[in-house]
Design a protein around this motif. Sequence first.
Motif, PDB file in Angstrom:
ATOM      1  N   ALA A   2     -58.293   3.650   2.654  1.00 14.20           N
ATOM      2  CA  ALA A   2     -58.910   4.609   1.746  1.00 14.20           C
ATOM      3  C   ALA A   2     -57.958   5.780   1.495  1.00 14.20           C
ATOM      4  CB  ALA A   2     -60.222   5.117   2.315  1.00 14.20           C
ATOM      5  N   GLU A   3     -57.988   6.281   0.282  1.00 11.91           N
ATOM      6  CA  GLU A   3     -57.149   7.411  -0.122  1.00 11.91           C
ATOM      7  C   GLU A   3     -58.048   8.610  -0.398  1.00 11.91           C
ATOM      8  OE1 GLU A   3     -53.816   7.458  -0.619  1.00 11.91           O
ATOM      9  OE2 GLU A   3     -53.228   5.336  -0.778  1.00 11.91           O
ATOM     10  N   LEU A   4     -57.684   9.742   0.177  1.00 14.36           N
ATOM     11  CA  LEU A   4     -58.418  10.983  -0.091  1.00 14.36           C
ATOM     12  C   LEU A   4     -57.475  11.921  -0.839  1.00 14.36           C
ATOM     13  CD1 LEU A   4     -61.225  12.152   0.425  1.00 14.36           C
ATOM     14  CD2 LEU A   4     -60.318  13.223   2.483  1.00 14.36           C
ATOM     15  N   GLY A  30     -61.841  20.584  -3.923  1.00 10.96           N
ATOM     16  CA  GLY A  30     -62.579  19.333  -3.951  1.00 10.96           C
ATOM     17  C   GLY A  30     -61.735  18.163  -3.484  1.00 10.96           C
ATOM     18  N   ALA A  31     -62.335  16.983  -3.556  1.00  9.60           N
ATOM     19  CA  ALA A  31     -61.641  15.772  -3.138  1.00  9.60           C
ATOM     20  C   ALA A  31     -62.236  14.571  -3.848  1.00  9.60           C
ATOM     21  CB  ALA A  31     -61.731  15.592  -1.625  1.00  9.60           C
ATOM     22  N   VAL A  32     -61.409  13.559  -4.017  1.00 11.51           N
ATOM     23  CA  VAL A  32     -61.822  12.274  -4.573  1.00 11.51           C
ATOM     24  C   VAL A  32     -61.431  11.204  -3.555  1.00 11.51           C
ATOM     25  CG1 VAL A  32     -61.559  10.618  -6.460  1.00 11.51           C
ATOM     26  CG2 VAL A  32     -61.472  13.083  -6.936  1.00 11.51           C
ATOM     27  N   ALA A  47     -65.916  18.459   3.489  1.00 13.43           N
ATOM     28  CA  ALA A  47     -66.965  17.489   3.814  1.00 13.43           C
ATOM     29  C   ALA A  47     -66.428  16.062   3.774  1.00 13.43           C
ATOM     30  CB  ALA A  47     -68.134  17.643   2.848  1.00 13.43           C
ATOM     31  N   LEU A  48     -65.618  15.746   2.759  1.00 11.88           N
ATOM     32  CA  LEU A  48     -65.093  14.386   2.660  1.00 11.88           C
ATOM     33  C   LEU A  48     -64.034  14.105   3.722  1.00 11.88           C
ATOM     34  CD1 LEU A  48     -64.898  13.667  -1.180  1.00 11.88           C
ATOM     35  CD2 LEU A  48     -66.540  12.815   0.475  1.00 11.88           C
ATOM     36  N   ARG A  49     -63.263  15.106   4.099  1.00  8.68           N
ATOM     37  CA  ARG A  49     -62.281  14.901   5.181  1.00  8.68           C
ATOM     38  C   ARG A  49     -63.003  14.638   6.496  1.00  8.68           C
ATOM     39  NH1 ARG A  49     -56.745  18.351   4.707  1.00  8.68           N
ATOM     40  NH2 ARG A  49     -56.143  16.648   6.080  1.00  8.68           N
ATOM     41  N   ALA A  50     -64.081  15.363   6.735  1.00  8.75           N
ATOM     42  CA  ALA A  50     -64.829  15.153   7.971  1.00  8.75           C
ATOM     43  C   ALA A  50     -65.499  13.785   7.987  1.00  8.75           C
ATOM     44  CB  ALA A  50     -65.874  16.252   8.122  1.00  8.75           C
ATOM     45  N   ALA A  51     -65.972  13.326   6.827  1.00 14.92           N
ATOM     46  CA  ALA A  51     -66.673  12.047   6.757  1.00 14.92           C
ATOM     47  C   ALA A  51     -65.725  10.857   6.781  1.00 14.92           C
ATOM     48  CB  ALA A  51     -67.527  12.004   5.487  1.00 14.92           C
ATOM     49  N   HIS A  52     -64.457  11.085   6.421  1.00 13.01           N
ATOM     50  CA  HIS A  52     -63.500   9.970   6.331  1.00 13.01           C
ATOM     51  C   HIS A  52     -62.189  10.364   7.034  1.00 13.01           C
ATOM     52  CE1 HIS A  52     -66.112   7.934   3.421  1.00 13.01           C
ATOM     53  NE2 HIS A  52     -66.321   9.140   2.930  1.00 13.01           N
TER      54      HIS A  52
END
Length: 428
Positions: A2-4, A30-32, A47-52
């Motif tokens: 996966a790419e963040l 933000g993040a995608v 939030a996305l860094r913590a989740a992934h």
Amino acid sequence: MAELILGQTLAFAADPFVEGPGAARHEWRGAVLVEDGRIAAVGPADALRAAHPRARVTDYGEALISAGFIDAHAHYPQTAIIASWGKRLIDWLNSYTFPEEMQFSNISYAEDVAKRYFDLTLSNGSTTTVSYCTIHPESVEAYFAEARRRGLRALAGKTCMDRDTAPEGLRDTARSAYDDSKALLEKWHGSDRLSYVITPRFSPTSTPEQLSALGALWAEHPDCLMQTHLSEQTDEIAWVKSLYPQARDYLDTYEAHGLLGPGGLYGHAIHLEPRERDRLREVDAALIHCPTSNTFIGSGLFDMGGLTAEGQRVGLATDTGGGSSFSMLRTMAAAYEVGQLRHRALHPAELWWLATQGSARALRLDDKIGNLAPGMEADLVILDLASTPAIAQRAARANDIWEAIFPTIMMGDDRAVQAVWVNGQPLR
């Protein structure tokens, strides 16, 4: 893996022409998340860094992450003649376009131009293009083969012309237009990320027999789009009336031959009669605004305010090479300038939507491209909103995201394009 992808993000929850600027969704940090070529999530970076935590991270800092630009009307065979001096439409075709298009029977020439064309469009952040080719099947083969090699979502079709208003070296027949188009359609439509578009150039270069043949082909393949030109210049409209004296108006030359429908893309559409506007809205066709072309060759001013207020489906396009730039940023700027001359100042949210989700909607691809949303194909453009000293000093005074973006719309070029991702892979 996966790419963040981190940066400012800009997406749309609705149409800003209907809902206003609040239709946009902006995250300063933000993040995608991209998985298997698609967007899996969009949201705050933390939030996305913590989740992934295992995702590979690419951090673009304060750069803006957007869906890639979508150019809904172009002529890739005119790449080499862009910015040619001093002609209106009919003279432009005869002096520049037709002589250049004759060379596309040579597959090597077509391949060279296709490579150059995609180099230019990608350097300007356009991840999807819709092109007219020439009458030569080789021109279509070259365009689609190069798009597939790069993993692009791309649309195009063989341009069809059988009337003696086109030069002898650029004429096909009603039969060959049908047969060639059908063979190309069967080979390329739905292959990887490619779509075939049935393509009569416009009524002045096609006989009624050819228009009917292409109308029949469209009826056989209603999942395809159909593209043509409509009411670009007043002398063109007079020409159409002289060739089709029985027609109620320009649009009727298409409607009478099965070439009016919800998958129709009608380029320019500047000088429309009330009946034409009503019929286009009734069938939910798409009108493609080409502002740099319209000003460069003196065509007129598209009625963006009136047409969108009516509920017309509208996309945005460079129309290269009659259009004077490969950049959708410059195209947005021109759309703003045309809007000002029509006394309708387009908001930056409206301009950005036209170049992304609006054009995707015109192409009936808004469930696949044109927005940052889960499930969408990961075609992205990353933009430096301070790419030149002039832009940087103006953006530094911005009070909100729109004041930060608008200088790049009005003054930006390929220097603003920091990176492009296609189908989940970085290209630059």
